[in-house]
Design a protein around this motif. Sequence first.
Motif, PDB file in Angstrom:
ATOM      1  N   ALA A 269      -7.661  -1.231 -15.991  1.00 25.51           N
ATOM      2  CA  ALA A 269      -8.689  -0.505 -15.231  1.00 25.51           C
ATOM      3  C   ALA A 269      -8.576  -0.838 -13.744  1.00 25.51           C
ATOM      4  O   ALA A 269      -8.679   0.047 -12.886  1.00 25.51           O
ATOM      5  N   THR A 270      -8.344  -2.110 -13.439  1.00 24.90           N
ATOM      6  CA  THR A 270      -8.170  -2.531 -12.045  1.00 24.90           C
ATOM      7  C   THR A 270      -6.906  -1.935 -11.452  1.00 24.90           C
ATOM      8  O   THR A 270      -6.902  -1.448 -10.312  1.00 24.90           O
ATOM      9  N   VAL A 271      -5.820  -1.958 -12.215  1.00 23.92           N
ATOM     10  CA  VAL A 271      -4.546  -1.417 -11.737  1.00 23.92           C
ATOM     11  C   VAL A 271      -4.681   0.070 -11.411  1.00 23.92           C
ATOM     12  O   VAL A 271      -4.247   0.531 -10.347  1.00 23.92           O
ATOM     13  N   LEU A 272      -5.280   0.837 -12.308  1.00 24.02           N
ATOM     14  CA  LEU A 272      -5.419   2.279 -12.080  1.00 24.02           C
ATOM     15  C   LEU A 272      -6.349   2.567 -10.902  1.00 24.02           C
ATOM     16  O   LEU A 272      -6.122   3.515 -10.138  1.00 24.02           O
ATOM     17  N   ALA A 273      -7.388   1.746 -10.743  1.00 20.46           N
ATOM     18  CA  ALA A 273      -8.290   1.926  -9.601  1.00 20.46           C
ATOM     19  C   ALA A 273      -7.538   1.651  -8.295  1.00 20.46           C
ATOM     20  O   ALA A 273      -7.734   2.363  -7.297  1.00 20.46           O
ATOM     21  N   ASN A 274      -6.678   0.637  -8.300  1.00 20.24           N
ATOM     22  CA  ASN A 274      -5.890   0.338  -7.096  1.00 20.24           C
ATOM     23  C   ASN A 274      -4.868   1.434  -6.814  1.00 20.24           C
ATOM     24  O   ASN A 274      -4.614   1.777  -5.655  1.00 20.24           O
ATOM     25  N   ILE A 275      -4.279   1.994  -7.856  1.00 25.21           N
ATOM     26  CA  ILE A 275      -3.346   3.108  -7.654  1.00 25.21           C
ATOM     27  C   ILE A 275      -4.083   4.284  -7.002  1.00 25.21           C
ATOM     28  O   ILE A 275      -3.537   4.948  -6.105  1.00 25.21           O
ATOM     29  N   ASP A 276      -5.319   4.545  -7.414  1.00 22.55           N
ATOM     30  CA  ASP A 276      -6.118   5.593  -6.775  1.00 22.55           C
ATOM     31  C   ASP A 276      -6.283   5.320  -5.280  1.00 22.55           C
ATOM     32  O   ASP A 276      -6.240   6.242  -4.456  1.00 22.55           O
ATOM     33  N   ARG A 277      -6.464   4.060  -4.914  1.00 25.86           N
ATOM     34  CA  ARG A 277      -6.619   3.715  -3.501  1.00 25.86           C
ATOM     35  C   ARG A 277      -5.296   3.920  -2.753  1.00 25.86           C
ATOM     36  O   ARG A 277      -5.288   4.380  -1.602  1.00 25.86           O
ATOM     37  N   PHE A 278      -4.187   3.599  -3.413  1.00 23.40           N
ATOM     38  CA  PHE A 278      -2.882   3.821  -2.784  1.00 23.40           C
ATOM     39  C   PHE A 278      -2.605   5.321  -2.622  1.00 23.40           C
ATOM     40  O   PHE A 278      -2.017   5.751  -1.627  1.00 23.40           O
ATOM     41  N   ILE A 279      -3.046   6.117  -3.600  1.00 19.38           N
ATOM     42  CA  ILE A 279      -2.891   7.569  -3.488  1.00 19.38           C
ATOM     43  C   ILE A 279      -3.692   8.093  -2.303  1.00 19.38           C
ATOM     44  O   ILE A 279      -3.228   8.963  -1.545  1.00 19.38           O
ATOM     45  N   ALA A 280      -4.898   7.572  -2.114  1.00 20.72           N
ATOM     46  CA  ALA A 280      -5.718   7.974  -0.964  1.00 20.72           C
ATOM     47  C   ALA A 280      -5.028   7.617   0.350  1.00 20.72           C
ATOM     48  O   ALA A 280      -5.067   8.392   1.316  1.00 20.72           O
ATOM     49  N   LEU A 281      -4.355   6.469   0.373  1.00 19.53           N
ATOM     50  CA  LEU A 281      -3.592   6.083   1.568  1.00 19.53           C
ATOM     51  C   LEU A 281      -2.424   7.038   1.795  1.00 19.53           C
ATOM     52  O   LEU A 281      -2.140   7.432   2.929  1.00 19.53           O
ATOM     53  N   ARG A 282      -1.755   7.396   0.721  1.00 21.15           N
ATOM     54  CA  ARG A 282      -0.630   8.338   0.825  1.00 21.15           C
ATOM     55  C   ARG A 282      -1.092   9.668   1.402  1.00 21.15           C
ATOM     56  O   ARG A 282      -0.364  10.301   2.198  1.00 21.15           O
ATOM     57  N   ASP A 283      -2.281  10.097   1.039  1.00 27.02           N
ATOM     58  CA  ASP A 283      -2.804  11.366   1.548  1.00 27.02           C
ATOM     59  C   ASP A 283      -3.106  11.296   3.047  1.00 27.02           C
ATOM     60  O   ASP A 283      -3.137  12.322   3.729  1.00 27.02           O
ATOM     61  N   ARG A 284      -3.321  10.077   3.554  1.00 29.59           N
ATOM     62  CA  ARG A 284      -3.594   9.890   4.986  1.00 29.59           C
ATOM     63  C   ARG A 284      -2.328   9.656   5.796  1.00 29.59           C
ATOM     64  O   ARG A 284      -2.258  10.041   6.965  1.00 29.59           O
ATOM     65  N   TYR A 285      -1.328   9.033   5.195  1.00 31.70           N
ATOM     66  CA  TYR A 285      -0.123   8.656   5.927  1.00 31.70           C
ATOM     67  C   TYR A 285       1.101   9.267   5.256  1.00 31.70           C
ATOM     68  O   TYR A 285       1.511   8.843   4.173  1.00 31.70           O
ATOM     69  N   ALA A 286       1.701  10.241   5.909  1.00 30.15           N
ATOM     70  CA  ALA A 286       2.820  10.975   5.313  1.00 30.15           C
ATOM     71  C   ALA A 286       4.023  10.082   5.065  1.00 30.15           C
ATOM     72  O   ALA A 286       4.865  10.376   4.208  1.00 30.15           O
ATOM     73  N   GLY A 287       4.124   8.962   5.806  1.00 34.55           N
ATOM     74  CA  GLY A 287       5.276   8.085   5.655  1.00 34.55           C
ATOM     75  C   GLY A 287       5.202   7.168   4.452  1.00 34.55           C
ATOM     76  O   GLY A 287       6.172   6.450   4.157  1.00 34.55           O
ATOM     77  N   LEU A 288       4.071   7.165   3.743  1.00 32.14           N
ATOM     78  CA  LEU A 288       3.927   6.311   2.563  1.00 32.14           C
ATOM     79  C   LEU A 288       4.444   7.043   1.334  1.00 32.14           C
ATOM     80  O   LEU A 288       3.976   8.135   1.001  1.00 32.14           O
ATOM     81  N   HIS A 289       5.410   6.431   0.659  1.00 34.24           N
ATOM     82  CA  HIS A 289       5.972   7.019  -0.556  1.00 34.24           C
ATOM     83  C   HIS A 289       5.677   6.076  -1.718  1.00 34.24           C
ATOM     84  O   HIS A 289       6.027   4.888  -1.677  1.00 34.24           O
ATOM     85  N   LEU A 290       5.018   6.590  -2.746  1.00 32.47           N
ATOM     86  CA  LEU A 290       4.635   5.788  -3.897  1.00 32.47           C
ATOM     87  C   LEU A 290       5.580   6.010  -5.065  1.00 32.47           C
ATOM     88  O   LEU A 290       5.999   7.141  -5.341  1.00 32.47           O
TER      89      LEU A 290
END
Length: 432
Positions: A269-290
């Motif tokens: 649950a923690t891992v998936l919640a953190n992935i959601d936060r990383f996805i939100a970062l990706r949506d803000r910064y085009a240079g972030l590739h997950l």
Amino acid sequence: MLKNTFCSSPWFHVRVTYDGSFEKCRWVKSADHTDNIQRTSLLQYFTGKEMNQFRSSLIQGQSVPDCETCYYQDQFGKVSGRQKQLLKSAVRTDDFVNSLLSSPHREDFVYSNSHNGETTRVPTDLQIDLGNLCNSACIMCDPVASSRLTQDYNKLSQRSSLFIKPAQYQSWTENEAVLTTFLEQITNAKYIHLLGGETLYNQAFYKICNQLIDTGRSRQVIMGTTTNGTIYTPELEHIIPQFEEFHLGISIESVTALNDYVRYPSDIATVLANIDRFIALRDRYAGLHLTLRITPNLFTIYEIDQLFEYMIEQRITAESCNILHKPECLRMELLPRDIRSEVIAKLENLIERYALAKHHVTNVRNPHLVDQVNADTIIDYVEFLRNYQEPENRTALESQLVEFLKAFESLRNNSILDYAPRYTDFLRRIGY
């Protein structure tokens, strides 16, 4: 044949391992190391005897034992590290001769061929292992890469011959003077991948990133790192936008609690919640590739269709690190035939539902090719599951599997049956 053995990696790449020892490649695991960042500079090692001999062997078309991991991946048609590195020299295995002749590094290969493997190039692609400080003890990991797993192995080595008490060492990044000197040596780096242990748990990660930012170098560097997904820190929101690109790999094996068993003591649950936060970062910064970095084993392969579907829906690249072959008792080749058939059927259903087709993408970190890379990865696993050969020592490995699982469970007070109930009959049959 040169096409099947040659790799351009040693003309631009070096790895620094957990204790500061140099390694010829991020995929090589040598038994002995003689050169260490605490005694030898990066350039001295890159232009020294070991690397010269390595380059010479490859350019002469020799099959190098150090490269067996990539040869193993090539054998099953997967995109190996060798193919990824060749791509950085614009060399393709599907048009090897022509692309080699037109490679921008061709003259460097020619020079090395006539100068006993020497090169005038400098290392620009670095994998830097920061040490083994880690908050996880994944069952398929090596204790050299996890301080927490080291603690487990120290206990397990007294109970089972399957576990060897790990040698003690100090992470090289704990030496501030050595780390500072090393930072002065990476001014030519274009790609840097930082690994742990758990990188986001290690202060050296932040020191290296901030040093590159403060000196203005970060804008010319592609930074990569891998995390187990258990940690999120707002400091990343400052670091990530400062680099030309930032490649963030998240190691995960399942979107269910099975991940918690394999990557103990993860909480999915923690891992998936953190992935959601990383996805939100990706949506803000085009240079972030997950990417989600997976190393499926005998158990997690059963749920891999759910993980792939999650990646497709979230548009996150599936980066298959390799086909797990150690510990041998966790290899997918031990799948019971009925479960193997079920896994293939589930993946084929996924392929049909999403109309997936093979694209043969080598540049797996191209953010514009997420769908194609995922399709390739899924289809590759179907092909592997259809075509692998069962090990001749299957009975011995099954016995080892029971001993291996029971040993870990004696420390963790858990049971694989609670996380992978479909395997109950199989495990009971082999003595679990």
